[in-house]
Design a protein around this motif. Structure first.
Motif, mmCIF file in Angstrom:
data_model
loop_
_atom_site.group_PDB
_atom_site.id
_atom_site.type_symbol
_atom_site.label_atom_id
_atom_site.label_comp_id
_atom_site.label_asym_id
_atom_site.label_seq_id
_atom_site.Cartn_x
_atom_site.Cartn_y
_atom_site.Cartn_z
ATOM 1 N N LYS A 4 10.242 5.915 -0.283
ATOM 2 C CA LYS A 4 9.238 5.745 0.753
ATOM 3 C C LYS A 4 8.584 4.363 0.697
ATOM 4 C CE LYS A 4 7.865 10.510 1.777
ATOM 5 N NZ LYS A 4 9.230 10.970 1.601
ATOM 6 N N ARG A 5 8.713 3.673 -0.451
ATOM 7 C CA ARG A 5 8.103 2.350 -0.536
ATOM 8 C C ARG A 5 8.742 1.381 0.462
ATOM 9 N NH1 ARG A 5 10.452 2.293 -5.691
ATOM 10 N NH2 ARG A 5 8.379 2.357 -6.623
ATOM 11 N N ASP A 7 9.271 1.951 3.459
ATOM 12 C CA ASP A 7 8.588 2.080 4.749
ATOM 13 C C ASP A 7 7.510 1.020 4.925
ATOM 14 O OD1 ASP A 7 10.153 4.291 5.201
ATOM 15 O OD2 ASP A 7 8.609 5.740 4.585
ATOM 16 N N HIS A 8 7.049 0.445 3.810
ATOM 17 C CA HIS A 8 5.939 -0.505 3.867
ATOM 18 C C HIS A 8 6.374 -1.952 3.639
ATOM 19 C CE1 HIS A 8 3.378 3.026 3.786
ATOM 20 N NE2 HIS A 8 4.010 3.442 2.704
ATOM 21 N N ILE A 9 7.677 -2.171 3.471
ATOM 22 C CA ILE A 9 8.190 -3.501 3.193
ATOM 23 C C ILE A 9 8.680 -4.143 4.482
ATOM 24 C CG2 ILE A 9 9.823 -4.875 1.849
ATOM 25 C CD1 ILE A 9 7.664 -3.371 0.227
ATOM 26 N N THR A 10 8.204 -5.353 4.766
ATOM 27 C CA THR A 10 8.625 -6.098 5.951
ATOM 28 C C THR A 10 9.856 -6.923 5.616
ATOM 29 O OG1 THR A 10 6.321 -6.272 6.670
ATOM 30 C CG2 THR A 10 7.912 -7.775 7.694
ATOM 31 N N GLU A 115 -6.064 -3.874 -5.783
ATOM 32 C CA GLU A 115 -6.033 -4.844 -4.691
ATOM 33 C C GLU A 115 -5.749 -6.247 -5.210
ATOM 34 O OE1 GLU A 115 -9.161 -2.510 -1.711
ATOM 35 O OE2 GLU A 115 -9.764 -4.397 -2.669
ATOM 36 N N SER A 127 3.074 -10.775 -0.322
ATOM 37 C CA SER A 127 2.549 -9.471 0.088
ATOM 38 C C SER A 127 3.557 -8.364 -0.168
ATOM 39 C CB SER A 127 2.157 -9.500 1.570
ATOM 40 O OG SER A 127 3.264 -9.884 2.369
ATOM 41 N N GLU A 128 4.841 -8.655 0.041
ATOM 42 C CA GLU A 128 5.868 -7.620 -0.143
ATOM 43 C C GLU A 128 6.036 -7.291 -1.625
ATOM 44 O OE1 GLU A 128 6.547 -6.453 2.824
ATOM 45 O OE2 GLU A 128 5.344 -8.168 3.466
ATOM 46 N N LYS A 131 3.196 -4.962 -2.533
ATOM 47 C CA LYS A 131 3.406 -3.612 -2.003
ATOM 48 C C LYS A 131 4.492 -2.860 -2.774
ATOM 49 C CE LYS A 131 3.683 -5.134 2.339
ATOM 50 N NZ LYS A 131 3.862 -5.124 3.814
ATOM 51 N N VAL A 136 -2.160 -3.262 -3.291
ATOM 52 C CA VAL A 136 -2.616 -3.383 -1.904
ATOM 53 C C VAL A 136 -2.979 -4.837 -1.634
ATOM 54 C CG1 VAL A 136 -4.307 -2.633 -0.186
ATOM 55 C CG2 VAL A 136 -3.527 -1.043 -1.976
#
Length: 392
Positions: A4-5, A7-10, A115, A127-128, A131, A136
């Motif tokens: 599921k991680r 899903d948050h990676i661009t 964070e 950022s990736e 994540k 965060v």
């Protein structure tokens, strides 16, 4: 059934551009590529010879997880002589590129939900990486009139009870801006007062056009204790494919990074490490000559860009990028998600020049061009940019 991680990676914008460039080239189209931050120099001969010597002498067995003793000693000497920071051997960990060093550091420091403060604009992978580790990313909007450099007040306003780390890139990719000693001291004071760490990515430190550079860890003993300095040979010695980076930190953090690395990859390639040893100990003149060439290219690029109406840019003090404000032309484009992506797409398709959309760095009104390419390509690329903007 994937993690599921993901899903948050661009996906990487730069890889997407590279794929498109390769596709166009396969069709026989001549593309000027001003998108990839890779030196167009080859690795210096004396560094290559050290790697070849290691192969011939069968230095191909497992070694220490933290890296070759000889290379870590050379890194300690470099940090002392060039940055005025004293490190011991067990405070240095050599990894498979600076990107790997950053990821190791994040794994060593972050728990899920912690964070990490990242000033905009930021290098595309920061950022990736955060994540993927379960952290965060917290983005700070910096100001153009301060060359997009973070201020202590901006930092204070972003800190929460969950803040663990500040990630700072100096010199900056994509702007080429360099922090002054006074600016860094102000930032460090805020970090010290809030029980945080600093991850200082200084990979472009040797590629600069001003005399003075201040490493954060050199500011004080307290600053050194909370700072993890990241550096490497990919940019300064044109060793991108060799994959050698390193971190310098406290003994406790270095031990944690080494433990993580030992389980994940054992250690970086010994052959690459010997080549890096050659670069650090024998190739200072080669690296200085590269910077001389970058300086001339930067000056030429800045001069040509200054002739283009209605665009502005950050005048780079380091690295080999120029960050261009192309916001005046937004009303000339129809786009769904990203203006800068559409700008770059049309420029590539209509003028055969590849550059990077600013959205990759967190700011959609900008684009990034490189000048670590042949000067003829840089000049022709900027000439076509002038034509493109004139057409708008």
């Amino acid at each position: 059934m994937l993690s599921k991680r993901l899903d948050h990676i661009t996906p990487s914008y730069t890889i997407e551009i590279s794929t498109k460039v390769s596709e166009l080239k396969s069709q026989g189209i001549d593309i000027i590529n001003l998108s990839i931050g890779e030196p167009d120099f080859f690795t210096p001969d004396q560094a290559k010879n050290k790697g070849l010597q290691a192969v011939k002498e069968n230095r191909t067995k497992y070694d220490a997880a933290a890296g070759l003793k000889e290379l870590r000693n050379a890194i300690c000497n470099k940090l002392l002589e060039e940055n005025n920071i004293s490190y011991e051997l067990d405070e240095i960990v050599v990894s498979s590129g600076a990107k790997h060093s950053i990821t190791n550091t994040l794994m060593a420091l972050l728990d899920p939900g912690d964070e990490v403060i990242i000033p905009k604009p930021f290098w595309v992978s920061y950022s990736e990486m955060v994540k993927m580790i379960g952290g965060v990313p917290i983005y700070i909007e910096t100001k153009k009139d301060n060359n997009f450099k973070l201020t202590s007040n901006e930092l204070k306003n972003a800190i929460s009870s969950k803040t663990k780390l500040l990630l700072i890139n100096n010199p900056s990719n994509p702007t080429g801006a360099i922090y002054t000693e006074e600016e860094l001291r102000s930032i460090v004071n805020v970090v010290l007062n809030n029980d945080m760490y600093i991850l200082a990515d200084e990979i472009y430190e040797k590629i600069r056009y001003i005399d003075k550079f201040t490493s954060i860890a050199a500011l004080s003993g307290e600053a050194k204790e909370i700072t993890i300095t990241i550096n490497g040979l990919s940019k300064s010695a044109a060793m991108t494919g060799w994959r050698v980076g390193y971190s310098a930190s406290s003994k406790k953090i270095a031990k944690a990074i080494s433990t993580i690395q030992g389980h994940l990859v054992s250690h970086p390639s010994t052959i690459s490490q010997w080549a890096a040893y050659g670069a650090l100990t024998l190739c200072q003149d080669d690296m200085a000559q590269m910077v001389d060439v970058y300086t001339k290219r930067r000056d030429k690029a800045v001069s040509l860009l200054s002739e283009i109406d209605d665009i502005s840019f950050i005048n780079p003090q380091g690295a080999f990028y120029i960050f261009l404000d192309v916001s005046p032309f937004k009303d000339k484009f129809s786009y769904k998600d990203s203006y800068s992506v559409e700008f770059c797409k049309r420029f590539l398709e209509d003028y055969n020049v590849a550059i990077v959309p600013g959205i990759a760095f967190g700011i959609d009104d900008y684009v990034r061009i490189v000048y670590c390419a042949d000067i003829d390509d840089v000049e022709e690329g900027i000439r076509r940019l002038k034509e493109f903007i004139k057409s708008l």
